[in-house]
Design a protein around this motif. Structure first.
Motif, PDB file in Angstrom:
ATOM      1  N   GLY A   1      79.280  -1.211   0.581  1.00 22.28           N
ATOM      2  CA  GLY A   1      80.399  -1.991  -0.358  1.00 22.28           C
ATOM      3  C   GLY A   1      81.646  -2.021   0.364  1.00 22.28           C
ATOM      4  N   GLN A   2      82.754  -2.891   0.068  1.00 17.28           N
ATOM      5  CA  GLN A   2      83.757  -3.095   0.914  1.00 17.28           C
ATOM      6  C   GLN A   2      84.552  -1.767   0.996  1.00 17.28           C
ATOM      7  N   GLN A   3      85.116  -1.418   1.980  1.00 13.54           N
ATOM      8  CA  GLN A   3      86.110  -0.107   2.299  1.00 13.54           C
ATOM      9  C   GLN A   3      87.545  -0.660   2.511  1.00 13.54           C
ATOM     10  N   VAL A   4      88.630  -0.351   1.707  1.00 12.48           N
ATOM     11  CA  VAL A   4      89.968  -0.648   1.869  1.00 12.48           C
ATOM     12  C   VAL A   4      90.551   0.607   2.407  1.00 12.48           C
ATOM     13  N   MET A   5      91.168   0.707   3.639  1.00  9.99           N
ATOM     14  CA  MET A   5      91.787   1.962   3.936  1.00  9.99           C
ATOM     15  C   MET A   5      93.254   1.529   4.312  1.00  9.99           C
ATOM     16  N   GLN A   6      94.096   2.666   3.837  1.00 12.51           N
ATOM     17  CA  GLN A   6      95.499   2.695   4.223  1.00 12.51           C
ATOM     18  C   GLN A   6      96.066   3.627   5.029  1.00 12.51           C
ATOM     19  N   ILE A   7      96.879   3.655   5.814  1.00 11.71           N
ATOM     20  CA  ILE A   7      97.414   4.728   6.598  1.00 11.71           C
ATOM     21  C   ILE A   7      99.081   4.570   6.711  1.00 11.71           C
ATOM     22  N   PRO A   8      99.740   5.473   6.741  1.00 11.69           N
ATOM     23  CA  PRO A   8      99.512   6.937   6.503  1.00 11.69           C
ATOM     24  C   PRO A   8      99.374   6.986   5.051  1.00 11.69           C
ATOM     25  N   GLN A   9      98.644   8.331   4.599  1.00 10.41           N
ATOM     26  CA  GLN A   9      98.789   8.758   3.192  1.00 10.41           C
ATOM     27  C   GLN A   9      99.818   9.148   2.694  1.00 10.41           C
ATOM     28  N   TYR A  10     100.660   9.942   3.448  1.00  4.12           N
ATOM     29  CA  TYR A  10     101.916  10.348   3.013  1.00  4.12           C
ATOM     30  C   TYR A  10     102.939   9.655   4.048  1.00  4.12           C
ATOM     31  N   ASN A  24      93.765  -1.692   6.095  1.00  7.23           N
ATOM     32  CA  ASN A  24      92.522  -2.223   6.946  1.00  7.23           C
ATOM     33  C   ASN A  24      91.488  -2.299   6.051  1.00  7.23           C
ATOM     34  N   SER A  25      90.765  -3.441   6.267  1.00  7.00           N
ATOM     35  CA  SER A  25      89.281  -3.583   5.650  1.00  7.00           C
ATOM     36  C   SER A  25      88.138  -3.372   6.577  1.00  7.00           C
ATOM     37  N   SER A  26      87.203  -3.224   6.148  1.00  6.47           N
ATOM     38  CA  SER A  26      85.863  -3.384   6.997  1.00  6.47           C
ATOM     39  C   SER A  26      85.377  -4.910   6.983  1.00  6.47           C
ATOM     40  N   THR A  27      85.676  -5.391   6.171  1.00  3.55           N
ATOM     41  CA  THR A  27      85.394  -6.934   5.906  1.00  3.55           C
ATOM     42  C   THR A  27      86.444  -7.773   5.835  1.00  3.55           C
ATOM     43  N   THR A  28      86.396  -9.138   6.444  1.00  6.92           N
ATOM     44  CA  THR A  28      87.041 -10.279   6.110  1.00  6.92           C
ATOM     45  C   THR A  28      87.512 -10.575   4.409  1.00  6.92           C
ATOM     46  N   LEU A  29      88.835 -10.661   4.540  1.00  4.65           N
ATOM     47  CA  LEU A  29      89.441 -10.764   3.076  1.00  4.65           C
ATOM     48  C   LEU A  29      89.846 -12.112   2.733  1.00  4.65           C
ATOM     49  N   GLY A  85     107.769   5.957  -4.281  1.00  8.15           N
ATOM     50  CA  GLY A  85     106.505   5.666  -4.993  1.00  8.15           C
ATOM     51  C   GLY A  85     105.359   5.426  -4.137  1.00  8.15           C
ATOM     52  N   THR A  86     104.212   5.028  -4.625  1.00  6.71           N
ATOM     53  CA  THR A  86     103.144   4.679  -3.882  1.00  6.71           C
ATOM     54  C   THR A  86     102.698   3.212  -3.778  1.00  6.71           C
ATOM     55  N   TYR A  87     102.551   2.946  -2.611  1.00  5.02           N
ATOM     56  CA  TYR A  87     102.546   1.437  -2.213  1.00  5.02           C
ATOM     57  C   TYR A  87     100.800   1.288  -2.033  1.00  5.02           C
ATOM     58  N   PHE A  88     100.174   0.436  -2.763  1.00  2.67           N
ATOM     59  CA  PHE A  88      98.799  -0.046  -2.811  1.00  2.67           C
ATOM     60  C   PHE A  88      98.493  -1.255  -2.119  1.00  2.67           C
ATOM     61  N   CYS A  89      97.571  -1.644  -1.291  1.00  6.68           N
ATOM     62  CA  CYS A  89      97.073  -2.754  -1.034  1.00  6.68           C
ATOM     63  C   CYS A  89      95.948  -2.898  -2.026  1.00  6.68           C
ATOM     64  N   ALA A  90      95.683  -4.068  -2.297  1.00  5.97           N
ATOM     65  CA  ALA A  90      94.502  -4.427  -3.151  1.00  5.97           C
ATOM     66  C   ALA A  90      93.598  -5.921  -2.675  1.00  5.97           C
ATOM     67  N   ASN A  94      85.526 -11.258  -1.813  1.00  7.41           N
ATOM     68  CA  ASN A  94      85.284 -12.633  -1.633  1.00  7.41           C
ATOM     69  C   ASN A  94      86.130 -13.388  -2.621  1.00  7.41           C
ATOM     70  N   TYR A  95      86.472 -14.497  -2.712  1.00 11.30           N
ATOM     71  CA  TYR A  95      87.264 -15.038  -3.288  1.00 11.30           C
ATOM     72  C   TYR A  95      86.426 -15.220  -4.784  1.00 11.30           C
ATOM     73  N   GLY A  96      87.210 -14.763  -5.908  1.00  9.34           N
ATOM     74  CA  GLY A  96      86.806 -14.421  -7.471  1.00  9.34           C
ATOM     75  C   GLY A  96      86.218 -13.122  -7.851  1.00  9.34           C
ATOM     76  N   GLN A  97      85.961 -12.406  -6.706  1.00 13.06           N
ATOM     77  CA  GLN A  97      85.711 -10.983  -7.150  1.00 13.06           C
ATOM     78  C   GLN A  97      86.928 -10.083  -7.193  1.00 13.06           C
ATOM     79  N   ASN A  98      86.675  -9.082  -8.129  1.00  8.16           N
ATOM     80  CA  ASN A  98      87.779  -8.374  -8.558  1.00  8.16           C
ATOM     81  C   ASN A  98      88.353  -7.674  -7.488  1.00  8.16           C
ATOM     82  N   PHE A  99      89.888  -7.045  -7.560  1.00  9.87           N
ATOM     83  CA  PHE A  99      90.215  -6.326  -6.354  1.00  9.87           C
ATOM     84  C   PHE A  99      89.878  -4.863  -6.417  1.00  9.87           C
ATOM     85  N   VAL A 100      89.834  -4.660  -5.007  1.00 10.02           N
ATOM     86  CA  VAL A 100      89.419  -2.953  -4.934  1.00 10.02           C
ATOM     87  C   VAL A 100      90.659  -2.526  -4.400  1.00 10.02           C
TER      88      VAL A 100
END
Lengths: 111, 116
Positions: A1-10, A24-29, A85-90, A94-100
């Motif tokens: 499945g899709q992996q969404v990574m963020q750096i740094p953690q803190y 960063n994503s393992s797939t095109t968003l 605070g904590t900053y999340f990317c989502a 694919n267009y129309g699928q829910n956010f990770v």
């Protein structure tokens, strides 16, 4: 499945310093959103990026979507204690699928 | 400003008990979601709901979970037999358009579930 990574953690910064978090994503968003969660609070929508290479600004916050639509960044200029605070990317794989949501970057700002 | 409301804010339950978490989405929104966040960790998608049926669910959303829109305003998450690992903050969210398109998610303040 899709992996969404963020750096740094803190990230701990002195008030007035700049801050950047990377997503960063393992797939095109198809698109990407950014959310902020204050300590003890709930995620609050900040911005959405859709186009390749898109750059959007909100006061001291600058958001960028990579040319390949696989990465994004959030840059805060001259941090303030209210930026804590904590900053999340989502991301939707694919267009129309829910956010990770990414794992988030927790920002501490020392006065 | 319209907001998503959730009840209860905190629920403590014994392992094996059923729990119902309630949400009132923003009134003109059509898409509803449940997310959960284990303390200090990331926000995990559970399920999305549109037109009175589940539109997408994650691996976490197994047979122990169910969602319902019993009337025109409430949106509920039921956990049939709670486990210790269900302890988390559960966020309800709604959006005017599908979140994977251009819809932004509006989150409620969350319901903290503690399973003993």
């Amino acid at each position: 499945g899709q992996q969404v990574m963020q750096i740094p953690q803190y990230q701990h910064v002195q008030e007035g310093e700049d801050f950047t978090t990377y997503c960063n994503s393992s797939t095109t968003l198809s698109n990407i959103q950014w959310y902020k969660q204050r300590p003890g609070g709930h995620p609050v929508f900040l911005i959405q990026l859709v186009k390749s290479g898109e750059v959007k600004k909100q006061k001291r916050l600058t958001f960028q979507f990579g040319e390949a639509k696989k990465n994004s960044s959030l840059h805060i200029t001259a941090t303030q204690t209210t930026d804590v605070g904590t900053y999340f990317c989502a991301a939707a794989p694919n267009y129309g699928q829910n956010f990770v949501f990414g794992p988030g970057t927790r920002l501490s700002v020392l006065p | 400003e319209p907001e998503v409301t959730q009840t209860p804010s905190h629920q403590v339950t014994q392992m094996g008990q059923e729990v119902i978490l309630r949400c009132v989405p923003i009134s003109n929104h059509l898409y509803f979601y449940w997310y959960r966040q284990i303390l200090g960790q990331k926000v995990e998608f559970l399920v999305s709901f549109y037109n009175n049926e589940i539109s997408e669910k994650s691996e976490i959303f197994d047979d122990q979970f169910s969602v319902e829109r019993p009337d025109g305003s409430n949106f509920t998450l039921k956990i049939r037999s709670t486990k210790l690992e269900d302890s988390a903050m559960y966020f309800c969210a709604s959006s005017e358009r599908l979140a994977g398109t251009t819809g932004e998610l509006f989150f409620g303040e969350g319901s903290r579930l503690t399973v003993l």
